[in-house]
Design a protein around this motif. Sequence first.
Motif, PDB file in Angstrom:
ATOM      1  N   ARG A  25       0.850  -1.197   0.000  1.00  0.00           N
ATOM      2  CA  ARG A  25       0.000   0.000   0.000  1.00  0.00           C
ATOM      3  C   ARG A  25       0.878   1.235   0.000  1.00  0.00           C
ATOM      4  O   ARG A  25       1.979   1.227   0.581  1.00  0.00           O
ATOM      5  CB  ARG A  25      -0.893  -0.004   1.250  1.00  0.00           C
ATOM      6  N   TRP A  47       0.367   5.567   0.214  1.00  0.00           N
ATOM      7  CA  TRP A  47      -0.576   6.685   0.359  1.00  0.00           C
ATOM      8  C   TRP A  47       0.154   7.921   0.869  1.00  0.00           C
ATOM      9  O   TRP A  47       1.329   7.836   1.256  1.00  0.00           O
ATOM     10  CB  TRP A  47      -1.738   6.289   1.287  1.00  0.00           C
ATOM     11  N   ASP A  56      -0.213  11.606   3.310  1.00  0.00           N
ATOM     12  CA  ASP A  56      -0.972  12.484   4.204  1.00  0.00           C
ATOM     13  C   ASP A  56      -0.218  13.811   4.299  1.00  0.00           C
ATOM     14  O   ASP A  56       0.712  14.032   3.521  1.00  0.00           O
ATOM     15  CB  ASP A  56      -1.226  11.808   5.572  1.00  0.00           C
ATOM     16  N   TRP A  89       4.602  10.861   1.998  1.00  0.00           N
ATOM     17  CA  TRP A  89       4.203   9.539   1.509  1.00  0.00           C
ATOM     18  C   TRP A  89       4.532   8.452   2.534  1.00  0.00           C
ATOM     19  O   TRP A  89       5.558   8.512   3.216  1.00  0.00           O
ATOM     20  CB  TRP A  89       4.977   9.215   0.219  1.00  0.00           C
ATOM     21  N   GLN A 141      -3.738   1.475  -7.151  1.00  0.00           N
ATOM     22  CA  GLN A 141      -5.197   1.310  -7.051  1.00  0.00           C
ATOM     23  C   GLN A 141      -5.627   0.700  -5.721  1.00  0.00           C
ATOM     24  O   GLN A 141      -6.810   0.719  -5.384  1.00  0.00           O
ATOM     25  CB  GLN A 141      -5.691   0.457  -8.231  1.00  0.00           C
ATOM     26  N   ALA A 142      -4.643   0.175  -4.967  1.00  0.00           N
ATOM     27  CA  ALA A 142      -4.992  -0.465  -3.683  1.00  0.00           C
ATOM     28  C   ALA A 142      -5.457   0.560  -2.654  1.00  0.00           C
ATOM     29  O   ALA A 142      -6.065   0.207  -1.645  1.00  0.00           O
ATOM     30  CB  ALA A 142      -3.791  -1.237  -3.143  1.00  0.00           C
ATOM     31  N   ASP A 143      -5.168   1.823  -2.884  1.00  0.00           N
ATOM     32  CA  ASP A 143      -5.597   2.871  -1.955  1.00  0.00           C
ATOM     33  C   ASP A 143      -6.481   3.852  -2.739  1.00  0.00           C
ATOM     34  O   ASP A 143      -6.016   4.480  -3.696  1.00  0.00           O
ATOM     35  CB  ASP A 143      -4.374   3.596  -1.384  1.00  0.00           C
ATOM     36  N   THR A 176      -5.155   7.431  -3.178  1.00  0.00           N
ATOM     37  CA  THR A 176      -4.009   7.508  -4.089  1.00  0.00           C
ATOM     38  C   THR A 176      -4.479   7.337  -5.527  1.00  0.00           C
ATOM     39  O   THR A 176      -4.055   8.065  -6.431  1.00  0.00           O
ATOM     40  CB  THR A 176      -2.974   6.410  -3.738  1.00  0.00           C
TER      41      THR A 176
END
Length: 344
Positions: free
Chosen positions: A131, A133, A135, A139, A170-172, A175
């Motif tokens: 994963r 992502w 914030d 990263w 695409q898993a998040d 993102t």
Amino acid sequence: MSNRHWAVIGAGICGLHAARQLQAAGARVTVFDKARRPGGRLAVRRSDWGLMAHGAPVLSTGSASPDWLAEVLGATRSAGLAKDLAWEPLHALPALAAGDQDGFSMLPSLNALAAAWSGTLDLRCEHTVTRLWRDVSGWWLLCREQEAAIGPFHGVLLTTPPVQGRALLQADAGTAAEQADLLDDWQGVTQVPCWSLLWVPASPPDAAPTAGTGFIERPASASGLALVVHEHRRPGAGGSPRYAIHATADWSAAHLEHDADAVREQLLMLAASHLGCSTASLFTHLHRWRYAVTGQALGRPFLAGQHGLWVAGDSCLGATAGDALASARAVAEAMLMAHDHGTE
Ligand SMILES: Cc1cc2nc3c(=O)[nH]c(=O)nc-3n(C[C@H](O)[C@H](O)[C@H](O)COP(=O)(O)OP(=O)(O)OC[C@H]3O[C@@H](n4cnc5c(N)ncnc54)[C@H](O)[C@@H]3O)c2cc1C
């Protein structure tokens, strides 16, 4: 530069080369790879009969210039990183998916280059990134083998094969939404599979390969075989007759989900018939590459996403290790320039 920390995902030749350039410019870089060792598709296997490559048998130039590649190799040796690395320029080489081209054979192996480069890097092997992502702090990565998230990084360079890289983005959901344009651009890039068999025959053929074919032969594609690499005839190698056999993309796709023992038997028969010997074996090792070589390339050296996400790899430019290095050089230059101009 020193307050910046980049994550590079993938310790193939592209990720390693890019990471070294970023590090040389003063950046902090950490490289993650799911495998036990760096090198990616430059994989080799040791056997009692000598080394054999079940990935790329040679470094083909692709879109890179032979002079620049020779410079990269020379700089590695003169930096004392790989004192015993030897290479041989090759011309009109049959390459798996890219027609005849120039290239280099390397001893002790192509992946000795990856080992040499990784020695100077902060490399985390057996870190499968699942994963990715962002914030407010930067990263973050989650790896299958670690409980805690790793980060923050101010930017990420993704050098995995495209199918795996797209799945990661695409898993998040956040993102994927943020990187929608990059995902669109990346969508058309494809890779084809390859079953490869390493083989030491018990009764090797007597005949030398046809004059002029060197140590790599490209049989007629109707044979089901894309390449037959005579590893013992590699410049400077020697040792027992041993072969790396690569099935064609069509044959590999048609047999992709078949039982490995059945595939081994069929490839042995194809190889034995091509070489003119029996299928009796001292050693075999079969490997299925789901994403072996580029089918459709991107057509530009890298992709730049949002907020410091970058994508590089061989399939940006072509199908060869030379393409992977050319992509690495271009993306690292762009990352450093974006940082200098504050445009990340
Ligand atoms: C059978 C075969 C024959 C070939 N023949 C030739 C040839 O004759 N000449 C030539 O020049 N090239 C050839 N190639 C192609 C050459 O091997 C590649 O172009 C080159 O190695 C690509 O380097 P890369 O760094 O872009 O990608 P890779 O080497 O694929 O590196 C990507 C890395 O990402 C890692 N990774 C993937 N997913 C994750 C994840 N989720 N988390 C962490 N790490 C991850 C992988 O473990 C891998 O190490 C061949 C390849 C194969 C398989």
